[in-house]
Design a protein around this motif. Sequence first.
Motif, PDB file in Angstrom:
ATOM      1  N   VAL A   1       0.856  -1.191   0.000  1.00  0.00           N
ATOM      2  CA  VAL A   1       0.000   0.000   0.000  1.00  0.00           C
ATOM      3  C   VAL A   1       0.889   1.236   0.000  1.00  0.00           C
ATOM      4  O   VAL A   1       2.076   1.166   0.317  1.00  0.00           O
ATOM      5  CB  VAL A   1      -0.943   0.038   1.227  1.00  0.00           C
ATOM      6  CG1 VAL A   1      -1.938  -1.111   1.189  1.00  0.00           C
ATOM      7  CG2 VAL A   1      -0.148   0.023   2.527  1.00  0.00           C
ATOM      8  N   THR A   2       0.300   2.379  -0.330  1.00  0.00           N
ATOM      9  CA  THR A   2       1.041   3.644  -0.316  1.00  0.00           C
ATOM     10  C   THR A   2       1.224   4.131   1.116  1.00  0.00           C
ATOM     11  O   THR A   2       0.303   4.063   1.930  1.00  0.00           O
ATOM     12  CB  THR A   2       0.308   4.710  -1.137  1.00  0.00           C
ATOM     13  OG1 THR A   2       0.231   4.272  -2.492  1.00  0.00           O
ATOM     14  CG2 THR A   2       1.030   6.052  -1.083  1.00  0.00           C
ATOM     15  N   ARG A   3       2.403   4.599   1.401  1.00  0.00           N
ATOM     16  CA  ARG A   3       2.749   5.134   2.717  1.00  0.00           C
ATOM     17  C   ARG A   3       3.628   6.361   2.514  1.00  0.00           C
ATOM     18  O   ARG A   3       4.351   6.454   1.525  1.00  0.00           O
ATOM     19  CB  ARG A   3       3.504   4.068   3.522  1.00  0.00           C
ATOM     20  CG  ARG A   3       4.028   4.535   4.864  1.00  0.00           C
ATOM     21  CD  ARG A   3       4.775   3.414   5.597  1.00  0.00           C
ATOM     22  NE  ARG A   3       5.436   3.943   6.769  1.00  0.00           N
ATOM     23  CZ  ARG A   3       6.684   4.357   6.817  1.00  0.00           C
ATOM     24  NH1 ARG A   3       7.450   4.295   5.720  1.00  0.00           N
ATOM     25  NH2 ARG A   3       7.203   4.845   7.917  1.00  0.00           N
ATOM     26  N   TYR A   4       3.542   7.295   3.442  1.00  0.00           N
ATOM     27  CA  TYR A   4       4.447   8.446   3.467  1.00  0.00           C
ATOM     28  C   TYR A   4       5.211   8.451   4.785  1.00  0.00           C
ATOM     29  O   TYR A   4       4.732   7.940   5.797  1.00  0.00           O
ATOM     30  CB  TYR A   4       3.678   9.768   3.359  1.00  0.00           C
ATOM     31  CG  TYR A   4       3.024  10.005   2.024  1.00  0.00           C
ATOM     32  CD1 TYR A   4       3.720  10.614   0.976  1.00  0.00           C
ATOM     33  CD2 TYR A   4       1.702   9.629   1.805  1.00  0.00           C
ATOM     34  CE1 TYR A   4       3.115  10.840  -0.250  1.00  0.00           C
ATOM     35  CE2 TYR A   4       1.093   9.848   0.577  1.00  0.00           C
ATOM     36  CZ  TYR A   4       1.801  10.450  -0.434  1.00  0.00           C
ATOM     37  OH  TYR A   4       1.192  10.671  -1.644  1.00  0.00           O
ATOM     38  N   SER A   5       6.372   9.050   4.759  1.00  0.00           N
ATOM     39  CA  SER A   5       7.093   9.320   6.003  1.00  0.00           C
ATOM     40  C   SER A   5       7.778  10.674   5.884  1.00  0.00           C
ATOM     41  O   SER A   5       8.061  11.148   4.774  1.00  0.00           O
ATOM     42  CB  SER A   5       8.120   8.231   6.316  1.00  0.00           C
ATOM     43  OG  SER A   5       9.238   8.355   5.481  1.00  0.00           O
ATOM     44  N   VAL A   6       8.024  11.266   7.029  1.00  0.00           N
ATOM     45  CA  VAL A   6       8.821  12.489   7.101  1.00  0.00           C
ATOM     46  C   VAL A   6      10.015  12.174   7.985  1.00  0.00           C
ATOM     47  O   VAL A   6       9.865  11.687   9.106  1.00  0.00           O
ATOM     48  CB  VAL A   6       8.017  13.670   7.662  1.00  0.00           C
ATOM     49  CG1 VAL A   6       8.922  14.891   7.828  1.00  0.00           C
ATOM     50  CG2 VAL A   6       6.844  13.999   6.743  1.00  0.00           C
ATOM     51  N   THR A   7      11.214  12.417   7.463  1.00  0.00           N
ATOM     52  CA  THR A   7      12.448  12.200   8.202  1.00  0.00           C
ATOM     53  C   THR A   7      13.051  13.553   8.536  1.00  0.00           C
ATOM     54  O   THR A   7      13.223  14.399   7.654  1.00  0.00           O
ATOM     55  CB  THR A   7      13.447  11.371   7.373  1.00  0.00           C
ATOM     56  OG1 THR A   7      12.817  10.154   6.966  1.00  0.00           O
ATOM     57  CG2 THR A   7      14.692  11.059   8.174  1.00  0.00           C
ATOM     58  N   LEU A   8      13.345  13.751   9.803  1.00  0.00           N
ATOM     59  CA  LEU A   8      13.974  14.990  10.275  1.00  0.00           C
ATOM     60  C   LEU A   8      15.335  14.629  10.842  1.00  0.00           C
ATOM     61  O   LEU A   8      15.472  13.652  11.586  1.00  0.00           O
ATOM     62  CB  LEU A   8      13.122  15.655  11.359  1.00  0.00           C
ATOM     63  CG  LEU A   8      11.687  15.994  10.945  1.00  0.00           C
ATOM     64  CD1 LEU A   8      10.727  14.914  11.410  1.00  0.00           C
ATOM     65  CD2 LEU A   8      11.282  17.344  11.489  1.00  0.00           C
ATOM     66  N   ARG A   9      16.340  15.417  10.492  1.00  0.00           N
ATOM     67  CA  ARG A   9      17.710  15.117  10.905  1.00  0.00           C
ATOM     68  C   ARG A   9      18.376  16.344  11.516  1.00  0.00           C
ATOM     69  O   ARG A   9      18.119  17.466  11.099  1.00  0.00           O
ATOM     70  CB  ARG A   9      18.541  14.658   9.705  1.00  0.00           C
ATOM     71  CG  ARG A   9      18.041  13.400   9.032  1.00  0.00           C
ATOM     72  CD  ARG A   9      18.924  13.091   7.823  1.00  0.00           C
ATOM     73  NE  ARG A   9      18.614  11.800   7.239  1.00  0.00           N
ATOM     74  CZ  ARG A   9      17.850  11.629   6.161  1.00  0.00           C
ATOM     75  NH1 ARG A   9      17.298  12.677   5.570  1.00  0.00           N
ATOM     76  NH2 ARG A   9      17.631  10.424   5.673  1.00  0.00           N
ATOM     77  N   THR A  10      19.247  16.072  12.482  1.00  0.00           N
ATOM     78  CA  THR A  10      20.152  17.113  12.960  1.00  0.00           C
ATOM     79  C   THR A  10      21.523  16.828  12.365  1.00  0.00           C
ATOM     80  O   THR A  10      21.824  15.689  11.988  1.00  0.00           O
ATOM     81  CB  THR A  10      20.267  17.120  14.501  1.00  0.00           C
ATOM     82  OG1 THR A  10      20.776  15.864  14.939  1.00  0.00           O
ATOM     83  CG2 THR A  10      18.926  17.401  15.147  1.00  0.00           C
ATOM     84  N   PHE A  11      22.344  17.847  12.288  1.00  0.00           N
ATOM     85  CA  PHE A  11      23.713  17.697  11.801  1.00  0.00           C
ATOM     86  C   PHE A  11      24.664  17.626  12.985  1.00  0.00           C
ATOM     87  O   PHE A  11      24.484  18.318  13.986  1.00  0.00           O
ATOM     88  CB  PHE A  11      24.098  18.868  10.895  1.00  0.00           C
ATOM     89  CG  PHE A  11      23.447  18.828   9.548  1.00  0.00           C
ATOM     90  CD1 PHE A  11      24.039  18.145   8.494  1.00  0.00           C
ATOM     91  CD2 PHE A  11      22.229  19.454   9.329  1.00  0.00           C
ATOM     92  CE1 PHE A  11      23.432  18.097   7.249  1.00  0.00           C
ATOM     93  CE2 PHE A  11      21.619  19.409   8.090  1.00  0.00           C
ATOM     94  CZ  PHE A  11      22.222  18.726   7.047  1.00  0.00           C
ATOM     95  N   ARG A  12      25.698  16.802  12.858  1.00  0.00           N
ATOM     96  CA  ARG A  12      26.708  16.721  13.899  1.00  0.00           C
ATOM     97  C   ARG A  12      27.472  18.036  13.979  1.00  0.00           C
ATOM     98  O   ARG A  12      27.687  18.701  12.969  1.00  0.00           O
ATOM     99  CB  ARG A  12      27.690  15.588  13.611  1.00  0.00           C
ATOM    100  CG  ARG A  12      27.071  14.213  13.674  1.00  0.00           C
ATOM    101  CD  ARG A  12      28.154  13.151  13.533  1.00  0.00           C
ATOM    102  NE  ARG A  12      27.568  11.844  13.291  1.00  0.00           N
ATOM    103  CZ  ARG A  12      27.138  11.030  14.248  1.00  0.00           C
ATOM    104  NH1 ARG A  12      27.224  11.407  15.514  1.00  0.00           N
ATOM    105  NH2 ARG A  12      26.622   9.851  13.955  1.00  0.00           N
ATOM    106  N   SER A  13      27.918  18.371  15.170  1.00  0.00           N
ATOM    107  CA  SER A  13      28.767  19.537  15.348  1.00  0.00           C
ATOM    108  C   SER A  13      30.090  19.288  14.667  1.00  0.00           C
ATOM    109  O   SER A  13      30.686  18.214  14.801  1.00  0.00           O
ATOM    110  CB  SER A  13      28.993  19.795  16.838  1.00  0.00           C
ATOM    111  OG  SER A  13      29.939  20.814  17.017  1.00  0.00           O
ATOM    112  N   ARG A  14      30.559  20.288  13.901  1.00  0.00           N
ATOM    113  CA  ARG A  14      31.848  20.159  13.216  1.00  0.00           C
ATOM    114  C   ARG A  14      32.756  21.301  13.643  1.00  0.00           C
ATOM    115  O   ARG A  14      33.279  22.035  12.825  1.00  0.00           O
ATOM    116  CB  ARG A  14      31.636  20.136  11.699  1.00  0.00           C
ATOM    117  CG  ARG A  14      30.753  18.984  11.308  1.00  0.00           C
ATOM    118  CD  ARG A  14      30.598  18.769   9.841  1.00  0.00           C
ATOM    119  NE  ARG A  14      30.747  19.929   9.010  1.00  0.00           N
ATOM    120  CZ  ARG A  14      30.635  19.890   7.690  1.00  0.00           C
ATOM    121  NH1 ARG A  14      30.366  18.767   7.079  1.00  0.00           N
ATOM    122  NH2 ARG A  14      30.794  20.960   6.971  1.00  0.00           N
TER     123      ARG A  14
END
Length: 196
Positions: free
Chosen positions: A176-189
Amino acid sequence: MFTMDLFGEPPLPDGFRYMPDVLSVTEELDLVRHFEELAFQPFQFRGYSANRRIFTFGYKYVFAGQKPRADSTIPDYLRPLTEIASQITGKPARSFSQLMVTEYPPGAGIGWHRDRPVYEDIVGISFLAPCQLRLRQRAPDDTWIRRATQIQPRSAYLLSGEVRDKWQHSITPMDVTRYSVTLRTFRSRKGEEGER
């Protein structure tokens, strides 16, 4: 270190967290209507086009260039999802500077992978249908340690620390059709020059 899965199954790795019912059905369907208007493109990696399609906001990772770059801003209708990500991680909502909407048509999933090292915390929010999130880590004897859990629609999960850095994850294809939202943080550089 492991934490117990919600369903009493074998323990899940440390750093996995799950929050059910972070959205109402009405909120879910309203967001899906917005998703259906996006100009999705097939996800591409090393010349291969996957069955799933994506649209990104905020910072977009360019695989060829291997550096994040500024993309379109995160629209207001998606801002509540950064607040959900903040709740599950304890980090400020503004630290989630990249957001990716993924459309999974029937037959689409995600193969085994670990997110790029530039990312730190990975939060997924699920829409319309449940999916199975699978985890694996190579054992000293060269076999695989495997775990799996069901991710329900309108829920959020976090991959952080050990499960994010030492385990691979995948999502089983669905019919079946599904959606997702992925949220990311960036590592400190700290101390590095160039784009942050």
